[in-house]
Design an enzyme around this catalytic site. Structure first.
Site, PDB file in Angstrom:
ATOM      1  N   ASP A  87      11.595  -3.732  23.990  1.00  0.00           N
ATOM      2  CA  ASP A  87      12.028  -4.780  24.774  1.00  0.00           C
ATOM      3  C   ASP A  87      10.500  -6.044  25.124  1.00  0.00           C
ATOM      4  O   ASP A  87       9.569  -5.334  24.737  1.00  0.00           O
ATOM      5  CB  ASP A  87      12.231  -4.066  25.876  1.00  0.00           C
ATOM      6  CG  ASP A  87      13.416  -4.441  26.774  1.00  0.00           C
ATOM      7  OD1 ASP A  87      13.582  -5.839  26.471  1.00  0.00           O
ATOM      8  OD2 ASP A  87      13.705  -4.027  27.529  1.00  0.00           O
ATOM      9  N   ASP A 122      14.955 -11.925  29.049  1.00  0.00           N
ATOM     10  CA  ASP A 122      15.547 -12.519  29.463  1.00  0.00           C
ATOM     11  C   ASP A 122      15.106 -12.007  31.317  1.00  0.00           C
ATOM     12  O   ASP A 122      14.250 -11.210  31.370  1.00  0.00           O
ATOM     13  CB  ASP A 122      17.245 -11.886  29.521  1.00  0.00           C
ATOM     14  CG  ASP A 122      16.643 -10.565  28.935  1.00  0.00           C
ATOM     15  OD1 ASP A 122      15.921  -9.973  27.885  1.00  0.00           O
ATOM     16  OD2 ASP A 122      17.371  -9.365  30.112  1.00  0.00           O
ATOM     17  N   CYS A 274      24.658  25.322  26.908  1.00  0.00           N
ATOM     18  CA  CYS A 274      24.425  24.432  26.122  1.00  0.00           C
ATOM     19  C   CYS A 274      23.791  25.734  24.651  1.00  0.00           C
ATOM     20  O   CYS A 274      22.657  26.158  25.003  1.00  0.00           O
ATOM     21  CB  CYS A 274      22.578  23.570  26.267  1.00  0.00           C
ATOM     22  SG  CYS A 274      22.394  22.418  24.623  1.00  0.00           S
ATOM     23  N   CYS A 276      22.137  24.021  21.593  1.00  0.00           N
ATOM     24  CA  CYS A 276      20.787  23.637  21.000  1.00  0.00           C
ATOM     25  C   CYS A 276      19.473  24.658  21.096  1.00  0.00           C
ATOM     26  O   CYS A 276      19.377  25.337  21.454  1.00  0.00           O
ATOM     27  CB  CYS A 276      20.421  22.233  22.242  1.00  0.00           C
ATOM     28  SG  CYS A 276      19.554  21.884  23.405  1.00  0.00           S
ATOM     29  N   CYS A 279      17.764  25.497  24.137  1.00  0.00           N
ATOM     30  CA  CYS A 279      18.743  26.627  25.102  1.00  0.00           C
ATOM     31  C   CYS A 279      18.639  27.611  24.269  1.00  0.00           C
ATOM     32  O   CYS A 279      18.597  28.958  25.229  1.00  0.00           O
ATOM     33  CB  CYS A 279      19.205  25.878  25.383  1.00  0.00           C
ATOM     34  SG  CYS A 279      19.587  24.189  26.221  1.00  0.00           S
TER      35      CYS A 279
HETATM   36  N1  GUN Z   1      15.997  -2.835  30.419  1.00  0.00           N
HETATM   37  C1  GUN Z   1      17.096  -2.391  31.306  1.00  0.00           C
HETATM   38  N2  GUN Z   1      17.688  -3.415  31.413  1.00  0.00           N
HETATM   39  C2  GUN Z   1      17.424  -4.567  30.942  1.00  0.00           C
HETATM   40  C3  GUN Z   1      17.356  -6.073  31.046  1.00  0.00           C
HETATM   41  O1  GUN Z   1      18.847  -6.452  31.806  1.00  0.00           O
HETATM   42  N3  GUN Z   1      16.923  -7.239  29.986  1.00  0.00           N
HETATM   43  C4  GUN Z   1      15.680  -5.809  29.512  1.00  0.00           C
HETATM   44  N4  GUN Z   1      15.317  -7.295  28.917  1.00  0.00           N
HETATM   45  N5  GUN Z   1      15.577  -5.005  29.545  1.00  0.00           N
HETATM   46  C5  GUN Z   1      16.410  -4.066  30.337  1.00  0.00           C
HETATM   47 ZN    ZN Z   2      19.417  22.879  25.019  1.00  0.00          ZN
END
Ligand code: GUN
Ligand code: ZN
Length: 640
Positions: A87, A122, A274, A276, A279
């Site tokens: 990100d 963004d 659960c 898994c 657990c």
């Molecule tokens: N992570 C959570 N929301 C957003 C978002 O609106 N844009 C970006 N780039 N990362 C995010």
């Molecule tokens: Zn579990």
């Protein structure tokens, strides 16, 4: 490149090609904090997470991480050989109001550290801000997206751009339309974390629907910050493919135990619901004391739900799963009700498969707006009643019988979901495959009465079963003499099926002078023409005729473009299809707009010459949008 394998509702199982590696969707990327790798990404891979998301901005800001990432690449930095998405720092922008890096720098940086999938910088708008502010922020996001789409760096990585627009649905639509022009590899829906945190699922669902309306069908859609199992199935049913979640770890630090129905405080738990490995391999006491174990359980909970969603898509029962999950929280149920309020009928109808391998389960009023119901209302208009006298019977779960329409009586059933069901099509999906709750609800009684009176207009005589009088429907009594005459006529039944599936008058064109053979189950099984050639087999599971070569030639008599998939001019491809090879989406030039995934279709060239016959894998809109993947699974070809 993205391709679809299976579909249900607006959900899909797809494969995204990422630098030669394949990522199967739906998928949740676990968020990895590059500063503290509590669960090593390698371990995540052992759990079945082949892709992770981390934050390029955080890496860039820390000199040590930055240098290592630039020198060795982000994968070495994380010691992870799967797919890495990064990100951009937008979320930090969101938290702190500003970041000290330019939109262009952060994209180049993501390419330089050899991220597989990068995100533009963004601007995540908050919910409920002033419209002018949301507009201004959106314009900035769009400007950045346009600039990003021209960068050199984007050739090296898959690039994600994000639909913003706060809680303004028209701005979300505008964002989607504008971004769709820029040919990004993945589209994201952003700025929704605060909505999820405050359980504003109705607004979230609407944002997804309005964005999806204009996003390209052939690209995966990522819902930023979503990953809780309780809402994943709904988001998938609305067409989201990718998700990311830090909650497995954030919640664990907070002592919170994720389940597909919600989150529990582990300190208050006496039992672990659960199985898994965590657990079942550790006592609850141990899990309470070790936040890493809890984080691992949380990951298993996410993964388990993704698998369930995929299997539900595979079984065409995604709405059933969504119906169950949305009953875990009133605000999820509210969202489901809004989604199925009727406002979005068309969005769903276009994407839903033509026939399903699971029965239609009624889970409440919203189901009355599902594609199956909408389609039945349309298709009912195709059928010309076989007689001037109507015999109206209460709907009963299908069982084979000789009762049915003939030249003297048109026999119909009255269903609390579908209204009028002519006996001709009682075996066709979903008319024999729907299950509802009793007693019939008030609004259903009104609908049934309205549907009955509307349909009666076509007849000079109406006979009704006594039980229907309770609904306020009037008509002549069905005497035992009438009863004796309600014996189905096979040709009339075939005409009804043909008209219902292929349009008014189609039944006669395809099935005139045909005869029928019944199976041991007493269901219609095979259809022969007057020279005793087999022209179709009626599929037992959904009552749909599957044509033979002889039958396909009859289907071809229907007026162009009915049931056609038209290929682009290409001799080599034509020859492949003639030999029975499948049709890939990139060769589709045009098609009948009524085709849906699962429809039986004719494959033709531009001169309408028949090349093959098969089953559509995609709906009409998707066939035209996709460049990758199969469009028609060909049953057989027609050599010249
Ligand atoms: N992570 C959570 N929301 C957003 C978002 O609106 N844009 C970006 N780039 N990362 C995010
Ligand atoms: Zn579990």
């Amino acid at each position: 490149m993205f391709e679809i394998k299976y579909k249900d509702a607006c959900g899909r199982i797809g494969t995204l090609d990422v630098n030669g590696k394949k990522l199967e969707t739906p998928y949740v990327f676990p968020v990895v904090n590059p500063n503290l790798l509590e669960i090593a990404p390698k371990e995540l891979k052992k759990l079945g997470f082949n892709a992770v998301i981390t934050n390029a901005y955080i890496i860039n800001k820390n000199p040590e991480l930055r240098e290592k990432a630039l020198k060795l690449g982000v994968k070495k930095l994380l010691d992870f050989d799967g797919i890495v998405m990064t990100d951009s720092g937008s979320y930090q922008l969101y938290g702190y109001g500003s970041v000290n890096i330019t939109p262009e720098e952060i994209i180049s940086f993501q390419a330089k550290i050899k991220s597989d999938i990068g995100v533009i910088l963004d601007i995540p708008s908050k919910p409920d801000i002033k419209r002018e502010e949301a507009e201004k922020e959106l314009e900035e996001t769009l400007k950045r997206a346009r600039e990003a789409s021209k960068l050199e760096a984007r050739k090296k990585i898959l690039l994600v751009s994000t639909v913003q627009g706060s809680t303004f649905l028209d701005l979300r639509e505008r964002a989607a339309k504008e971004l769709a022009k820029l040919n990004f590899d993945v589209y994201a829906i952003g700025g929704v974390v605060p909505l999820m945190e405050s359980y504003r699922f109705t607004e979230l669902a609407k944002i997804i629907i309005h964005a999806k309306r204009y996003l390209p069908l052939d690209k995966p859609v990522h819902l930023f910050g979503a990953g809780h199992p309780m809402m994943l199935s709904l988001a998938c049913a609305l067409g989201c493919d990718l998700f990311d979640s830090a909650s497995y770890s954030l919640y664990a630090k907070d002592g919170r135990y994720i389940t597909e129905h919600g989150t529990l405080h582990v300190s208050e738990m006496n039992y672990a619901p659960c199985n898994c490995p965590i657990c079942s391999g550790h006592g609850l006491k141990e899990i309470k004391e070790d936040s890493k174990l809890l984080a691992l359980h949380n990951l298993y909970a996410i993964k388990g739900e993704i698998e369930r969603i995929k299997e539900a898509i595979n079984q065409n029962s995604l709405w059933n799963l969504v119906g169950q999950r949305c009953r875990a929280h009133p605000k999820l149920l509210e969202a489901l009700n809004a989604v199925l309020s009727g406002e979005y009928e068309k969005n769903f109808e276009e994407m839903e498969p033509a026939t399903k391998s699971s029965a239609f389960f009624y889970f409440g009023k919203g189901c009355m707006h599902r594609a199956e119901v909408v389609r039945h209302a349309e298709r009912l208009k195709n059928i010309t009643p076989s007689a001037k006298s109507l015999v109206l019977l209460p709907y009963r779960q299908y069982y084979p019988s000789k009762t049915g329409s003939n030249e003297k009586y048109s026999v119909c059933y009255l269903s609390p979901i579908f209204g009028i069901i002519p006996s001709e099509v009682e075996e066709v999906y979903p008319l024999a495959q729907h299950i509802f709750t009793l007693p019939i609800e008030e609004y259903q009684k009104h609908m049934m009465k309205r549907a009955a009176y509307e349909y009666m207009k076509n007849f000079s005589h109406v006979f009704i079963h006594n039980s229907l009088r309770e609904l306020g429907i009037e008509g002549e009594e069905i005497t035992s003499d009438v009863q004796k005459e309600l014996v189905r006529n096979d040709e009339i039944k075939l005409f009804g099926i043909g008209d219902y599936l292929f349009g008014k008058g189609a039944g006669k064109i395809i099935f005139e002078n045909c005869t029928v053979k019944y199976a041991k189950t007493k269901k219609m099984r095979q259809v022969f023409d007057k020279k005793r050639n087999l022209i179709a087999t009626i599929r037992a599971s959904d009552g749909i005729p599957i044509f033979t070569k002889q039958g396909t030639l009859k289907l071809k008599k229907l007026k162009f473009p009915r049931s056609r998939v038209v290929l682009k001019k290409d001799e080599e491809v034509e020859n492949f299809i003639r030999k029975g090879k499948n049709v890939f989406a990139k060769f589709v030039k045009d098609c009948d707009s009524d085709i849906r995934a699962g429809s039986e279709v004719l494959v033709v060239n531009e001169k309408d010459e028949l090349l093959g016959y098969g089953k559509a894998v995609l709906g009409a809109r998707e066939m035209l949008a996709f460049e990758r993947g199969m469009a028609v699974e060909v049953r057989f070809g027609f050599e010249d």
